[in-house]
Scaffold this motif. Sequence first.
Motif: not given
Length: 234
Positions: A114-117, A125-134
């Motif tokens: 889900a997080f990519v779309p 900006p999406c060249e660098r990101f951090c995924f934190e989830g819940f």
Amino acid sequence: MGKLYLVPTPVGNMDDITLRAIKVLGEVSLVLAEDTRRAGMLLKHIGVEARLFSHHKFNEHQTAVSLASRIVAGEAMALITDAGTPGISDPGFLLVREVVRQGGDVECLPGATAFVPALVCSALPCERFCFEGFLPHKKGRQTRIAALKEEERTMIFYESPHRLVRLLQELSAAFGETRLASVSREISKVHEETRRGTLQELSQHFADVPPKGEIAVCVEGHNPKRKTKEQADD
């Protein structure tokens, strides 16, 4: 030697499943499913008959070792979750770790998450990101948010509909009301929506219009050169 296949499943539209995923699910000896009822509906939709075994967050600690042993001994199994890629805010990590620990083989198919779309549609900006989830519901929640205040990458959170406004308000208080963000819900479903604005604007909108469905929130990273609203008013 057998193999554990991590098979992503659609986050919304069932037709998003890949041809390779259908092939693997039809060939393995056992499909490990987070919810066997939902898995059964998916398998019926794609025309696959398979043996199902319940593997979820409440039993994965008890089943990981024995399942890994069977895989190492020669069985091919596929792990699926209710939606998306196993291990991303879903069961999967414990079994992968155990299979690897026992010397087994693991393969992850590319596919839905889900997080990519949500990130790509956020206009952030999406060249660098951090995924934190819940985020934690209680203990450690405010500590985690405070630690992200200076994070310069775009941040991605998952949240349930009834907690969304609370999350937006907490992030607004910590990061500033003018921090840009987006809220994506019901990704790849009929009522898919992405709403963009400041944290304050989004908080107000969803307080007035309660959201439904699965939600991904993208938040602009900290920009040291950008003036806050308070600095601009001075």
